[in-house]
Design a protein around this motif. Sequence first.
Motif, PDB file in Angstrom:
ATOM      1  N   ARG A   1      44.826  41.871  64.612  1.00  0.00           N
ATOM      2  CA  ARG A   1      46.012  41.883  63.777  1.00  0.00           C
ATOM      3  C   ARG A   1      47.170  42.129  64.564  1.00  0.00           C
ATOM      4  O   ARG A   1      47.404  43.358  65.031  1.00  0.00           O
ATOM      5  CB  ARG A   1      45.883  42.778  62.656  1.00  0.00           C
ATOM      6  N   VAL A   2      48.206  41.251  64.743  1.00  0.00           N
ATOM      7  CA  VAL A   2      49.309  41.391  65.248  1.00  0.00           C
ATOM      8  C   VAL A   2      50.145  42.462  64.718  1.00  0.00           C
ATOM      9  O   VAL A   2      50.516  42.042  63.354  1.00  0.00           O
ATOM     10  CB  VAL A   2      49.911  40.159  65.786  1.00  0.00           C
ATOM     11  N   VAL A   3      50.649  43.662  65.103  1.00  0.00           N
ATOM     12  CA  VAL A   3      51.858  44.488  64.524  1.00  0.00           C
ATOM     13  C   VAL A   3      53.071  44.546  65.103  1.00  0.00           C
ATOM     14  O   VAL A   3      53.919  44.860  64.221  1.00  0.00           O
ATOM     15  CB  VAL A   3      51.164  45.952  64.268  1.00  0.00           C
ATOM     16  N   SER A   4      53.423  44.084  66.302  1.00  0.00           N
ATOM     17  CA  SER A   4      54.606  44.347  66.851  1.00  0.00           C
ATOM     18  C   SER A   4      54.687  43.147  68.177  1.00  0.00           C
ATOM     19  O   SER A   4      53.974  42.360  68.514  1.00  0.00           O
ATOM     20  CB  SER A   4      54.688  45.498  67.808  1.00  0.00           C
TER      21      SER A   4
ATOM     22  N   GLU B   1      46.974  45.813  66.178  1.00  0.00           N
ATOM     23  CA  GLU B   1      46.469  47.232  65.228  1.00  0.00           C
ATOM     24  C   GLU B   1      45.700  48.097  65.979  1.00  0.00           C
ATOM     25  O   GLU B   1      45.763  49.420  65.905  1.00  0.00           O
ATOM     26  CB  GLU B   1      46.141  46.654  63.964  1.00  0.00           C
ATOM     27  N   ALA B   2      44.943  47.504  66.638  1.00  0.00           N
ATOM     28  CA  ALA B   2      44.138  48.336  67.721  1.00  0.00           C
ATOM     29  C   ALA B   2      44.747  49.101  68.817  1.00  0.00           C
ATOM     30  O   ALA B   2      44.009  49.580  69.586  1.00  0.00           O
ATOM     31  CB  ALA B   2      42.782  47.525  67.925  1.00  0.00           C
ATOM     32  N   GLY B   3      46.059  48.708  69.167  1.00  0.00           N
ATOM     33  CA  GLY B   3      46.649  49.102  70.228  1.00  0.00           C
ATOM     34  C   GLY B   3      46.450  48.518  71.543  1.00  0.00           C
ATOM     35  O   GLY B   3      46.975  48.849  72.589  1.00  0.00           O
ATOM     36  N   GLU B   4      45.896  47.097  71.354  1.00  0.00           N
ATOM     37  CA  GLU B   4      45.867  46.263  72.646  1.00  0.00           C
ATOM     38  C   GLU B   4      47.542  45.758  72.714  1.00  0.00           C
ATOM     39  O   GLU B   4      48.155  45.319  71.917  1.00  0.00           O
ATOM     40  CB  GLU B   4      45.084  45.186  72.445  1.00  0.00           C
TER      41      GLU B   4
END
Length: 541
Positions: free
Chosen positions: A117-120, A135-138
């Motif tokens: 999931r893309v968050v930024s 979302e997982a910080g990748e």
Amino acid sequence: MHARQAAARPSGKAVHDLLIVGAGFAGMYMLVKARELGFTAQVLETGMDVGGTWYWNRYPGARCDIESLEYSYGFDEALQQEWKWSERFAPQPEILDYARHVAQRFDLKRDIRFGTRVVSARFDEAANLWHVGSEAGELFQARFLVMATGCLSSANLPAIAGMESFAGPTYHTGRWPHEPVDFTGQRVAVIGTGSSAVQSIPIIARQARELTVFQRTATYSVPARNAPLDAAYEARVKADYRGFRARNERMPAGFGSNLNANPASALEAGAEGRERAFEERWRQGGLGFTRAFGDIVLNAEANAYAAAFVRRKISALVRDPATAALLSPSQPVACKRLCVDSGYYETFNLPHVRLVDISQGGIERITPHGLVAGAQDYSFDALVFATGFDAMTGTLLRMDIRGRGGLALGEKWRAGPLNYLGLMVAGFPNLFTITGPGSPSVLTNMIVSIEQHVRWIGACLAWMRAQGRRRIEANASAERAWVGHVNEVAGQTIFPGCNSWYLGANVPGKVRVFMPLPGFPAYDEKCRAVAAAAYEGFELA
């Protein structure tokens, strides 16, 4: 920007030519096109499989309202010849199978990251790179970012007091479980009467012991007349599939060249002529109903004749006059999305199905055993929210997307979406949106609009590579002029004439702006002219 340049690894991360967000029909074709042009690409997808809206929307009765032979890719002749649809209007499982077939046929999954999931997304001006966070910080990096996030991908769940208190299961039609749901013997509430409700209510009614439908605004629906796909018709289409696609692209909504649209005015047909034309379209079934006359979506008086015809049909189909009156809309036909059904109105003749009008006070609160509406307490075993989507802009604005100078897309669009051609936003270089606001998108056969946008983006990137250009963004003045043009064109139709999700009216607090552009052929011509003029209206570096 050449494929061989992707070997550079700033900060230990691979730099792709393209990052594509979404693995629905837009994202899959964008990946095919990127490979065809020699660009490296990575697709980031929230779900665990391809299909986009057809992966998430698994509610009972879900099917497409565009005919199967048209709601399919046209970019590959072998693909469109080999795939066989079973019905005139394909059901969700079959469309999802088709998407999986396409992914396998073109070996797409090796370049798709599922469960991501893309968050930024942040544009690095010095490096001309997009940094995209999950979302997982990748962290992912690319020279170009393509948002293939879909127009109807962010489920709209209304903020009703007590939502968390209900003791039974709750469902949203746009986020349906992957496992079968059985309502046998249950008391079920369906909240909403849009397209997903129109399709699911007849199916749920077959299982439920009691079904109560809560309606805020009545919906116009026309019969689908769905049936097994006619083999002779399929053969005729496939004998000239390329020509069939080309003729559809000259239609206002990108489909229906086989429906023999009538350009004449409803005002000049006379009462008998109008009735005959409407009756013929009603028997034919499908969205071709609005093609009965050329001015149904352009002229309020012509539209009123069509609306009155549908209301007469509702009165004939629904035995209880009070229920028929509640089911009869007052707004212009098609200013909200016209629905296509199989037995929707007839379902309200069943003794265990009832309709509750919530147009005045809405639903007051959810309770542990049901809900309260109109000061009346109802008890249910399951709640189904058929409350639609935060359309067109919802998914984009749920991400933290920042362009030049850290400008947030949410701030840029505070008063409504601004962009040029529905493709790019001033202040956000190298960011493309497929079927974004300001393009025909949801007023068309979506796959036709998707293919047109992907071809345009692909040609633009190839041209930039040949010209040695590394950056492109919409010009601010061209953007303002385009938004004005969209409003002007929409104002010549009946589409803005009611509170619909086309304007975001279904989402509390969302700015009311008509988002799609009516008229696919004129839009396509404009896009071609812009490209031919060395991408007039865009700033290139």
